[in-house]
Design a protein around this motif. Structure first.
Motif, PDB file in Angstrom:
ATOM      1  N   LYS A   1       0.850  -1.189   0.000  1.00 12.90           N
ATOM      2  CA  LYS A   1       0.000   0.000   0.000  1.00 12.90           C
ATOM      3  C   LYS A   1       0.884   1.236   0.000  1.00 12.90           C
ATOM      4  O   LYS A   1       1.778   1.369   0.827  1.00 12.90           O
TER       5      LYS A   1
ATOM      6  N   GLY B   1      -0.670   4.449  -0.533  1.00 12.69           N
ATOM      7  CA  GLY B   1      -1.546   5.539  -0.102  1.00 12.69           C
ATOM      8  C   GLY B   1      -2.969   5.035  -0.036  1.00 12.69           C
ATOM      9  O   GLY B   1      -3.221   3.832  -0.123  1.00 12.69           O
ATOM     10  N   VAL B   2      -3.885   5.955   0.075  1.00  6.47           N
ATOM     11  CA  VAL B   2      -5.294   5.587   0.198  1.00  6.47           C
ATOM     12  C   VAL B   2      -5.770   4.772  -1.004  1.00  6.47           C
ATOM     13  O   VAL B   2      -6.439   3.757  -0.851  1.00  6.47           O
ATOM     14  N   SER B   3      -5.404   5.208  -2.201  1.00  6.37           N
ATOM     15  CA  SER B   3      -5.873   4.495  -3.392  1.00  6.37           C
ATOM     16  C   SER B   3      -4.723   4.114  -4.323  1.00  6.37           C
ATOM     17  O   SER B   3      -4.925   3.955  -5.523  1.00  6.37           O
TER      18      SER B   3
END
Length: 72
Positions: free
Chosen positions: A41, A43-45
């Motif tokens: 991951k 970041g958020v998206s």
């Protein structure tokens, strides 16, 4: 630890597809089956794959297709 991080490169999905020759769906399917490196991951998206892990996976596929062990 900092010197190790300088050599790490993160690949986004398009880079992974270009490197492996796999489609987006094949990449995600193999990852879900545990037969491809897991993404991290970012970041958020956003997510990506560690380049050295993808390269090792490719080397394993080459070795398997040639019927030889994986070279270090």
């Amino acid at each position: 630890m900092e010197s190790k991080l300088k050599n790490i490169r993160i690949l986004r999905l398009n880079d992974v597809c270009e490197t492996t020759g796999l489609s987006r769906s094949q990449t995600y399917r193999l990852e879900a089956d545990g037969r491809f490196p897991r993404r991290i991951k970012l970041g958020v998206s956003a997510s990506g794959w560690i380049e050295s892990e993808v390269q090792s996976w490719v080397a394993e596929r080459i070795a398997a297709s040639r019927g030889v062990g994986v070279a270090a």
